[in-house]
Design a protein around this motif. Structure first.
Motif, PDB file in Angstrom:
ATOM      1  N   GLN A 146       0.805  -1.172  -0.106  1.00  0.00           N
ATOM      2  CA  GLN A 146       0.080  -0.010   0.038  1.00  0.00           C
ATOM      3  C   GLN A 146       0.739   1.102  -0.259  1.00  0.00           C
ATOM      4  O   GLN A 146       0.463   2.495   0.038  1.00  0.00           O
ATOM      5  N   GLY A 147       2.183   1.179  -0.107  1.00  0.00           N
ATOM      6  CA  GLY A 147       2.915   2.437  -0.128  1.00  0.00           C
ATOM      7  C   GLY A 147       3.504   2.960   1.083  1.00  0.00           C
ATOM      8  O   GLY A 147       3.464   1.945   2.334  1.00  0.00           O
ATOM      9  N   VAL A 148       4.243   3.860   1.211  1.00  0.00           N
ATOM     10  CA  VAL A 148       5.294   4.051   2.427  1.00  0.00           C
ATOM     11  C   VAL A 148       4.320   4.647   3.530  1.00  0.00           C
ATOM     12  O   VAL A 148       4.261   4.177   4.650  1.00  0.00           O
ATOM     13  N   GLY A 149       3.224   5.553   3.327  1.00  0.00           N
ATOM     14  CA  GLY A 149       2.397   5.932   4.415  1.00  0.00           C
ATOM     15  C   GLY A 149       1.813   4.938   5.254  1.00  0.00           C
ATOM     16  O   GLY A 149       1.823   4.908   6.298  1.00  0.00           O
ATOM     17  N   PRO A 150       0.883   4.004   4.462  1.00  0.00           N
ATOM     18  CA  PRO A 150       0.463   2.819   5.340  1.00  0.00           C
ATOM     19  C   PRO A 150       1.743   1.984   6.077  1.00  0.00           C
ATOM     20  O   PRO A 150       1.239   1.619   7.155  1.00  0.00           O
ATOM     21  N   ALA A 151       2.767   2.192   5.433  1.00  0.00           N
ATOM     22  CA  ALA A 151       3.926   1.260   6.067  1.00  0.00           C
ATOM     23  C   ALA A 151       4.262   1.926   7.554  1.00  0.00           C
ATOM     24  O   ALA A 151       4.428   1.379   8.641  1.00  0.00           O
ATOM     25  N   ILE A 152       4.338   3.215   7.401  1.00  0.00           N
ATOM     26  CA  ILE A 152       4.678   4.181   8.441  1.00  0.00           C
ATOM     27  C   ILE A 152       3.350   4.119   9.394  1.00  0.00           C
ATOM     28  O   ILE A 152       3.599   4.034  10.708  1.00  0.00           O
ATOM     29  N   GLY A 153       2.160   4.051   9.091  1.00  0.00           N
ATOM     30  CA  GLY A 153       1.065   3.835   9.845  1.00  0.00           C
ATOM     31  C   GLY A 153       1.055   2.550  10.585  1.00  0.00           C
ATOM     32  O   GLY A 153       0.547   2.417  11.863  1.00  0.00           O
ATOM     33  N   LEU A 154       1.467   1.411  10.038  1.00  0.00           N
ATOM     34  CA  LEU A 154       1.649   0.108  10.838  1.00  0.00           C
ATOM     35  C   LEU A 154       2.566   0.203  11.997  1.00  0.00           C
ATOM     36  O   LEU A 154       2.433  -0.190  13.068  1.00  0.00           O
ATOM     37  N   LEU A 155       3.888   0.919  11.691  1.00  0.00           N
ATOM     38  CA  LEU A 155       4.612   1.134  12.857  1.00  0.00           C
ATOM     39  C   LEU A 155       4.055   1.800  14.005  1.00  0.00           C
ATOM     40  O   LEU A 155       4.041   1.496  15.147  1.00  0.00           O
ATOM     41  N   LEU A 156       3.198   2.886  13.710  1.00  0.00           N
ATOM     42  CA  LEU A 156       2.515   3.673  14.695  1.00  0.00           C
ATOM     43  C   LEU A 156       1.386   2.896  15.350  1.00  0.00           C
ATOM     44  O   LEU A 156       1.118   3.063  16.441  1.00  0.00           O
ATOM     45  N   VAL A 157       0.703   2.071  14.620  1.00  0.00           N
ATOM     46  CA  VAL A 157      -0.163   1.107  15.317  1.00  0.00           C
ATOM     47  C   VAL A 157       0.522   0.381  16.459  1.00  0.00           C
ATOM     48  O   VAL A 157       0.142   0.056  17.653  1.00  0.00           O
ATOM     49  N   ALA A 158       1.562  -0.345  16.020  1.00  0.00           N
ATOM     50  CA  ALA A 158       2.330  -1.150  16.953  1.00  0.00           C
ATOM     51  C   ALA A 158       2.874  -0.392  18.350  1.00  0.00           C
ATOM     52  O   ALA A 158       2.818  -0.687  19.410  1.00  0.00           O
ATOM     53  N   MET A 159       3.273   0.862  18.100  1.00  0.00           N
ATOM     54  CA  MET A 159       4.013   1.642  19.038  1.00  0.00           C
ATOM     55  C   MET A 159       2.854   2.209  20.075  1.00  0.00           C
ATOM     56  O   MET A 159       3.092   2.203  21.241  1.00  0.00           O
ATOM     57  N   ALA A 160       1.658   2.588  19.443  1.00  0.00           N
ATOM     58  CA  ALA A 160       0.458   2.697  20.013  1.00  0.00           C
ATOM     59  C   ALA A 160      -0.105   1.770  21.273  1.00  0.00           C
ATOM     60  O   ALA A 160      -0.175   1.913  22.344  1.00  0.00           O
ATOM     61  N   TYR A 161      -0.265   0.516  20.463  1.00  0.00           N
ATOM     62  CA  TYR A 161      -0.397  -0.427  21.406  1.00  0.00           C
ATOM     63  C   TYR A 161       0.532  -1.011  22.255  1.00  0.00           C
ATOM     64  O   TYR A 161       0.114  -1.055  23.541  1.00  0.00           O
ATOM     65  N   GLY A 162       1.868  -0.777  22.111  1.00  0.00           N
ATOM     66  CA  GLY A 162       3.034  -0.969  23.098  1.00  0.00           C
ATOM     67  C   GLY A 162       2.999   0.106  23.970  1.00  0.00           C
ATOM     68  O   GLY A 162       3.262  -0.310  25.390  1.00  0.00           O
ATOM     69  N   ALA A 163       2.754   1.105  23.743  1.00  0.00           N
ATOM     70  CA  ALA A 163       2.818   2.603  24.827  1.00  0.00           C
ATOM     71  C   ALA A 163       1.568   2.115  25.823  1.00  0.00           C
ATOM     72  O   ALA A 163       1.914   2.283  26.988  1.00  0.00           O
ATOM     73  N   ALA A 164       0.408   1.953  25.461  1.00  0.00           N
ATOM     74  CA  ALA A 164      -0.877   1.637  26.303  1.00  0.00           C
ATOM     75  C   ALA A 164      -0.500   0.297  27.088  1.00  0.00           C
ATOM     76  O   ALA A 164      -0.570   0.523  28.412  1.00  0.00           O
ATOM     77  N   PHE A 165       0.148  -0.747  26.551  1.00  0.00           N
ATOM     78  CA  PHE A 165       0.435  -1.860  27.514  1.00  0.00           C
ATOM     79  C   PHE A 165       1.565  -1.730  28.602  1.00  0.00           C
ATOM     80  O   PHE A 165       1.310  -2.004  29.415  1.00  0.00           O
ATOM     81  N   ALA A 166       2.629  -0.991  27.793  1.00  0.00           N
ATOM     82  CA  ALA A 166       3.611  -0.592  28.744  1.00  0.00           C
ATOM     83  C   ALA A 166       3.022   0.480  29.971  1.00  0.00           C
ATOM     84  O   ALA A 166       3.297   0.089  31.392  1.00  0.00           O
ATOM     85  N   CYS A 167       2.176   1.365  29.801  1.00  0.00           N
ATOM     86  CA  CYS A 167       1.432   2.186  30.708  1.00  0.00           C
ATOM     87  C   CYS A 167       1.074   1.247  31.794  1.00  0.00           C
ATOM     88  O   CYS A 167       1.157   1.392  33.103  1.00  0.00           O
ATOM     89  N   MET A 168       0.220   0.241  31.507  1.00  0.00           N
ATOM     90  CA  MET A 168      -0.709  -0.663  32.276  1.00  0.00           C
ATOM     91  C   MET A 168       0.525  -1.643  33.083  1.00  0.00           C
ATOM     92  O   MET A 168       0.284  -1.527  34.324  1.00  0.00           O
ATOM     93  N   THR A 169       1.258  -2.120  32.559  1.00  0.00           N
ATOM     94  CA  THR A 169       2.220  -2.881  33.212  1.00  0.00           C
ATOM     95  C   THR A 169       3.193  -2.137  34.061  1.00  0.00           C
ATOM     96  O   THR A 169       3.438  -2.670  35.331  1.00  0.00           O
TER      97      THR A 169
END
Length: 285
Positions: free
Chosen positions: A163-186
């Protein structure tokens, strides 16, 4: 040489005159929070990088798990979905790596509480949220690096960005958002738990339940009917679906919305308990 007398004629470069020092930033200011968080973030990153067993486990074990899922479950998932299973396996493993890395960080925080480190940080003239911020920021840095490595490993089993560069960056952002939320909880759980509490078994069990009941491990339709709504709406499933859509295309709005809701909800519910736990840990010491 005769020393210069009088403050009006003093020069900053005079050998007998000291240059004025910069006033410390107020602890509660935004500038103070930012300035204090940066060196503490560097400390957390160095601790992670220098912990070679944890570093290798964070990179090699998820990559091997990805290959194992592909070999063992690849044909079954591919037959059920009509799509290369890599587009489910890679997002799943990326999120699992983020979760288990955060568990290791939470365990380290709980251990540091017993050493008195949090108490020493509490009495220093630094922003009260700086250490928590630094730990979450370092987790995001770790997740970013781990995700890059796992995406490269996923390329070997057929994962591609179409899907191109933009969606690839979006994939990274989704992973980091999920990881940040889980990190805050733990981190909130770790700083409120007693030193030496069995965090790994409980958090590991919770993470395993999330890992085995989501759309990455198996299509939602393959689960029992009564379980499908739970699987479809637990935090990992929308993140996996969003990452898959960003990589290969497909419906995205609903998944991104759920990811945003879960991220904001978990972080909002974790910040106050985490800061309260820091205060309690410092005073108990």
């Amino acid at each position: 040489m005769t020393p210069t007398t009088g403050t009006g004629s003093a020069r900053a470069d005079h050998p007998y005159v000291q240059a004025p020092t910069t006033a410390p930033l107020p602890e509660s200011s935004v500038r103070g929070w930012w300035a204090h968080s940066r060196p503490l973030t560097g400390r957390q990153v160095l601790v992670f990088v220098r912990d070679y067993p944890t570093l290798l486990q964070s990179l090699i074990f998820p990559a091997l798990s990805m290959v194992m899922f592909k070999v063992v479950l690849g044909d079954a998932i591919g037959s059920a979905t009509g799509q290369n299973s890599a587009y489910r396996t890679v997002p799943l493993v990326v999120l699992v790596a983020a979760m288990f890395g955060s568990i290791a960080s939470a365990t380290r925080l709980n251990r540091e509480r017993s050493t008195g480190l949090l108490a020493r940080l509490f009495v220093l003239p630094i922003n009260r949220a700086a250490d928590l911020t630094s730990r979450v920021a370092s987790e995001m840095i770790r997740i970013f690096g781990t995700t890059i490595v796992l995406l490269l490993a996923g390329h070997l089993i057929g994962f591609r960005f179409t899907q191109g560069v933009g969606p690839a960056i979006g994939l990274l952002l989704v992973a980091m958002a999920y990881g940040a939320a889980f990190a805050c909880m733990t981190l909130a759980l770790a700083v409120n738990a007693k030193p030496g509490a069995p965090l790994v078994p409980y958090l590991g069990l919770f993470s395993s339940l999330l890992m085995f009941f989501n759309s990455g491990f198996s299509p939602i339709e393959a689960y029992p009917t009564w379980l499908q709504p739970i699987v479809a709406n637990q935090p990992m499933t929308p993140a996996i679906d969003a990452m898959r859509a960003l990589a290969v295309g497909g419906p995205l709005t609903e998944s991104i919305t759920k990811v945003a809701i879960w991220t904001v909800l978990i972080i909002s519910l974790s910040i106050y308990p985490a800061l309260r736990g820091y205060r309690k840990a410092a005073r108990d010491r």
